[in-house]
Write an enzyme that holds these catalytic residues in place. Structure first.
Site, PDB file in Angstrom:
ATOM      1  N   HIS A   1     -22.919 -28.279  13.796  1.00  0.00           N
ATOM      2  CA  HIS A   1     -23.689 -27.247  14.494  1.00  0.00           C
ATOM      3  C   HIS A   1     -25.160 -27.633  14.647  1.00  0.00           C
ATOM      4  CE1 HIS A   1     -24.494 -25.587  10.324  1.00  0.00           C
ATOM      5  NE2 HIS A   1     -25.668 -25.368  10.880  1.00  0.00           N
TER       6      HIS A   1
ATOM      7  N   ASP B   1     -17.061 -28.808  10.553  1.00  0.00           N
ATOM      8  CA  ASP B   1     -18.503 -28.711  10.820  1.00  0.00           C
ATOM      9  C   ASP B   1     -19.292 -29.890  10.263  1.00  0.00           C
ATOM     10  OD1 ASP B   1     -20.791 -27.736  11.895  1.00  0.00           O
ATOM     11  OD2 ASP B   1     -21.042 -26.072  10.497  1.00  0.00           O
TER      12      ASP B   1
ATOM     13  N   SER C   1     -29.388 -26.729   6.790  1.00  0.00           N
ATOM     14  CA  SER C   1     -28.043 -27.150   7.191  1.00  0.00           C
ATOM     15  C   SER C   1     -27.947 -28.659   7.299  1.00  0.00           C
ATOM     16  CB  SER C   1     -27.668 -26.541   8.536  1.00  0.00           C
ATOM     17  OG  SER C   1     -27.339 -25.198   8.395  1.00  0.00           O
TER      18      SER C   1
END
Length: 464
Positions: free
Chosen positions: A181, A216, A318
């Site tokens: 992402h 992911d 992230s």
């Protein structure tokens, strides 16, 4: 409507008993620049909790041939040791905690300080620069100094917006792992321009080697040698171990936070960050991430195995590192929980998640070797157990795919799966996450109840 391919029914749908609502996981998008306006997007309409990090549909896991860019090997498991049991599944929607100031989620990275003795791992044959392992863990400063140079800040820019997350150097030759992402701006684009800022201040152009929206993860590469982090075995991570997160929360590169490992082997469902195959994105639904320009992303979901930590993780973390006391990677930060849509609490509330290191290591190696990774498929529709008369939690088989892995192994509708390869299954999300963590074609032992009697089946997983 359920998907016959390891699908998980809507947890909000009536199943005999009310389904508990966990904290809302969220992915964090990058903080906007001076001219940008950050606008929160709504989370899943079926969940009260939001995860600030995208999720993707589960896919089969397959092994790849060895490469000269080989990652650090996993420490061998003590054969006399009982596999660690899973702590439980998290069924809530997660918000990506990866991107800061842009369309993508923030890459949330936490480092876990293990209390066990440090393990020695050999470096890849072609590695010229490898991260240090703290030989005598004393302070968080020691771990930050040893592993910090392996953590980078990742910036993604496209016509749809921009975002910032984190990444970790995992193999010689400039290979870096981050969240999918982060590089797709929460699933908005497949052609973002990627730039990496190293720990010592260098700005480097990066290319995308391969992505895996099923869990992911993405691998990017720079034309430079970076200190390579060492991998810890997921089996050695324990609840209560110290956790340290290194990343770029809110765009603040090289930030370090600490806490403990709150839970291990969670099954987590988050929004998918699969990039659009074409240029038309008009049919996409909002992710529920912080987005700079209000753009939208796909609204599918994925299930992944994660480590839970209370180390502070925020937008921009992230893709960052979750390390143990020896400076070894125990996970890649992927999502955090928030208090829900409309809540004033949009940052860390002490519930963060990192993709387990063993899964990260396998997927990264396969992407480096072949450009993609595979994931296992059970070939069954499962749901949470809601009937107390069953006497245990688990994943109940609802439907079987003709000729699928479960049917071929003798499983039947109504069976309750309680363990996969010795790890406890607490529900449908947990079962799906465990299956996806294995490569396509892997043989696993499935423990199940039928008519109150416990049995085992050897299942050769299909390919998602």
């Amino acid at each position: 409507m359920t998907n016959p391919y390891d699908s998980v029914p809507n947890p909000m749908a009536p199943q005999g008993q009310p389904h508990p609502q966990p904290a809302h996981p969220q992915r964090y998008a990058p903080q906007p620049g001076p001219q940008a306006q950050t606008q929160p997007q709504p989370g899943s309409p079926h969940e009260q909790w939001r995860w600030q990090q995208p999720t993707s549909a589960a896919a089969p896991v397959g092994s790849a041939p060895a490469s000269h860019h080989e990652l650090y090997p996993q420490p061998e498991r003590d054969e006399g040791r009982r596999p660690r049991r899973r702590a439980g599944a998290v069924v809530a929607m997660l918000a990506a905690a990866c991107l800061v100031g842009g369309a993508a989620g923030f890459g949330a990275g936490a480092l876990v300080m293990g209390q066990q003795q440090p393990q020695t791992q050999s470096a890849p044959p072609s590695s010229d620069a490898t991260g240090e392992t703290v030989s005598d863990p004393q302070t968080i400063a020691d771990v930050a100094a040893a592993a910090g140079p392996s953590v980078v800040t990742v910036q993604a820019v496209s016509s749809n917006g921009s975002g910032e997350g984190s990444g970790v150097a995992v193999a010689a030759g400039g290979y870096i792992v981050t969240n999918n992402h982060v590089v797709t701006l929460d699933g908005q684009t497949a052609d973002a321009r990627i730039t990496v800022e190293t720990n010592d201040g260098r700005l480097l152009e990066a290319e995308i080697v391969g992505t895996d929206p099923i869990v992911d993860l993405a691998v990017i590469k720079v034309d430079a040698e970076l200190p390579v982090v060492t991998f810890a075995s997921s089996d050695d991570v324990r609840v209560g171990d110290t956790a340290i997160a290194i990343g770029a929360p809110l765009g603040l590169s090289n930030s370090v936070t600490d806490g403990i490992v709150s839970a291990v082997d969670r099954g987590l469902r988050i929004a998918s960050s699969a990039a659009p195959e074409g240029s038309d994105q008009s049919q996409q639904e909002p992710f529920g991430f912080w987005q700079e320009n209000g753009a939208q992303g796909a609204q599918e979901e994925i299930s992944i195995p994660v480590v839970q930590t209370d180390a502070s993780i925020n937008p921009g973390n992230s893709g960052g590192a979750l390390l143990n006391a020896s400076g070894q990677l125990v996970g890649v930060n992927v999502a955090i929980a928030s208090m829900g849509q409309g809540s004033s609490t949009s940052g860390s509330i002490g519930i963060g998640f990192a993709i387990e290191s063993s899964l990260v290591q396998r997927v990264v190696q396969e992407i480096i070797d072949t450009g993609e990774a595979s994931h296992g498929l059970l070939g069954a529709t499962v749901s949470d157990v809601t009937d107390a008369s069953v006497g245990t939690v688990g994943a109940q088989v609802r439907e079987l795919s003709d000729g699928g892995a479960a049917a071929s192994a003798g499983l039947q509708a109504g069976d309750v799966i309680t363990e996969i390869d010795g790890q406890r299954v607490t529900g449908a999300v947990d079962a799906t996450a465990q299956v996806r963590s294995h490569p396509a074609g892997a043989e696993v032992t499935v423990t199940y109840l039928r008519g109150g009697e416990e049995s085992e089946a050897q299942v050769t997983l299909g390919a998602l």
